[in-house]
Design a protein around this motif. Structure first.
Motif, PDB file in Angstrom:
ATOM      1  N   LEU A   1       0.585  -1.337  -0.095  1.00  0.00           N
ATOM      2  CA  LEU A   1      -0.152   0.100  -0.102  1.00  0.00           C
ATOM      3  C   LEU A   1       0.839   1.342   0.046  1.00  0.00           C
TER       4      LEU A   1
ATOM      5  N   ARG B   1       1.909   1.747  -3.519  1.00  0.00           N
ATOM      6  CA  ARG B   1       0.829   2.265  -4.379  1.00  0.00           C
ATOM      7  C   ARG B   1       0.246   3.367  -4.369  1.00  0.00           C
ATOM      8  N   TYR B   2       0.255   3.840  -2.917  1.00  0.00           N
ATOM      9  CA  TYR B   2      -0.777   4.997  -2.595  1.00  0.00           C
ATOM     10  C   TYR B   2       0.132   6.186  -1.776  1.00  0.00           C
ATOM     11  N   LEU B   3       0.755   5.871  -0.687  1.00  0.00           N
ATOM     12  CA  LEU B   3       1.089   6.742   0.166  1.00  0.00           C
ATOM     13  C   LEU B   3       2.614   7.410  -0.008  1.00  0.00           C
TER      14      LEU B   3
ATOM     15  N   PRO C   1       1.136  11.561   4.085  1.00  0.00           N
ATOM     16  CA  PRO C   1       0.392  11.377   3.047  1.00  0.00           C
ATOM     17  C   PRO C   1      -0.827  11.974   2.864  1.00  0.00           C
TER      18      PRO C   1
ATOM     19  N   GLU D   1      -6.149  12.635  -0.111  1.00  0.00           N
ATOM     20  CA  GLU D   1      -6.489  11.751  -1.527  1.00  0.00           C
ATOM     21  C   GLU D   1      -5.955  10.377  -1.256  1.00  0.00           C
ATOM     22  N   GLN D   2      -4.604  10.472  -0.925  1.00  0.00           N
ATOM     23  CA  GLN D   2      -3.931   9.363  -0.880  1.00  0.00           C
ATOM     24  C   GLN D   2      -4.323   8.445   0.155  1.00  0.00           C
TER      25      GLN D   2
ATOM     26  N   ALA E   1      -7.577   6.778  -1.342  1.00  0.00           N
ATOM     27  CA  ALA E   1      -7.527   5.748  -2.118  1.00  0.00           C
ATOM     28  C   ALA E   1      -6.891   4.490  -1.470  1.00  0.00           C
ATOM     29  N   ALA E   2      -6.064   4.481  -0.504  1.00  0.00           N
ATOM     30  CA  ALA E   2      -5.673   3.363   0.337  1.00  0.00           C
ATOM     31  C   ALA E   2      -6.630   2.699   0.994  1.00  0.00           C
TER      32      ALA E   2
ATOM     33  N   GLU F   1      -8.998   0.811  -1.023  1.00  0.00           N
ATOM     34  CA  GLU F   1      -8.688  -0.664  -1.279  1.00  0.00           C
ATOM     35  C   GLU F   1      -8.776  -1.599  -0.169  1.00  0.00           C
TER      36      GLU F   1
END
Length: 315
Positions: A164, A167-169, A174, A177-178, A181-182, A185
């Protein structure tokens, strides 16, 4: 009494347990952990990088020397998420075999869950009532397994602290928005896991592995990492959730100063805390639907390594 050695190679860490087992009771001789980040970049490229493989094999050779010097009668080496996902896992298998003399077993998420369940619950059964829901939160995957004396249902989710984070952070800390998104998931993974595991049947939620024990140290505001305090700790669920959010929102420089946080977890603990928070919240909600309030969570340092050792002692 039987002396055995178990090695667990995850996405983030490589761990060793040498233990004496007598009549089903496990006594540690040595318990080690090194952050090797075998899964670095695997989610993006599909391959274990040469650098990550070199780091992992170097530690494996050190572990092999220690296993031999301590006279372990049997050795088992298992590998989990990163090795399952990597296209070049045959290189990893060959390297480990050469380094330690046994073939590593690239086990499934379901096998990982069952081993973690056995290791975690063997020591807790006398103090907490079942059914137990064990959450083994790793770098590449998270296992949820429900049972009392044995496993009733298990699910492996492809969400972990390293996966994660990559992918996102990317932010420090973070961005909203990040995080959103995480979180989406994680929620989707829990939706799928909930179709396999009846989360609302849990009487005791047990968290294992490095992310959970680190969040516990943060929740308890320890001056240093203390296994004797953390192993078996019963922590208020709201306190644990607050600790998760604190680590997720914290800047890297401040995380580096936390006395109980391993340097190899500094960059991924936020993602791990986000997953653990999601698990706690979802399980508490599902248990609440059954008319029961889940006030606390249990933290255990006993996990897949202990399950492996107990199995080895039985032959």
């Amino acid at each position: 009494m039987t002396r055995v050695a178990a090695v667990d190679c995850g996405t983030n860490s490589l761990r060793l347990l040498v233990a004496d087992v007598h009549d089903g009771v496990l006594t540690d001789v040595v318990r080690r952990q090194e952050i090797v980040r075998l899964g670095e970049g695997v989610d993006r490229t599909g391959y274990i990088s040469p650098e990550a493989l070199d780091r992992t094999l170097a530690v494996t050779r050190r572990y092999a020397d220690e296993v031999r010097s301590l006279g372990a009668e049997a050795v088992r080496f298992v590998a989990t998420s990163a090795s399952r996902d990597a296209r070049n896992r045959d290189d990893f298998v060959a390297g480990v075999h050469e380094a330690i003399g046994v073939l590593p077993e690239v086990i499934s998420g379901e096998q990982e869950a069952e081993l973690s369940f056995r290791g975690a619950t063997a020591a807790l059964a006398a103090r907490h009532r079942g059914p137990y829901l064990v959450c083994d939160l790793g770098g590449g995957s998270t296992e949820l397994v429900l049972g009392a004396r044995s496993v009733v249902a298990a699910a492996s989710m492809d969400v972990g602290s390293v996966r994660l984070t990559e992918r996102y952070l990317a932010g420090d800390p973070p961005t909203a928005e990040q995080i959103a998104a995480a979180s989406a998931e994680v929620e989707a993974a829990l939706d799928e896991a909930g179709r396999q595991v009846p989360l609302g049947r849990a009487a005791t939620l047990v968290g294992v592995a490095g992310t959970v024990t680190t969040v516990a140290a943060h929740a308890l505001d320890l001056d240093e990492y203390d296994s004797s305090v953390i192993d078996g700790a019963v922590i208020d669920a709201d306190v644990m959730l607050k600790a998760c959010r604190s680590l997720l929102d914290m800047r890297r420089l401040r995380r580096e100063r936390l006395p109980y946080l391993h340097p190899g977890r500094v960059d991924v603990i936020g993602a791990g805390a986000l997953i653990w928070s999601g698990v706690i919240s979802r399980v508490r909600s599902e248990v609440g639907r059954a008319g029961v309030r889940m006030r606390t969570v249990v933290v255990s340092e006993r996990d897949i390594l202990d399950g492996l050792a107990l199995g080895l002692a039985e032959g």
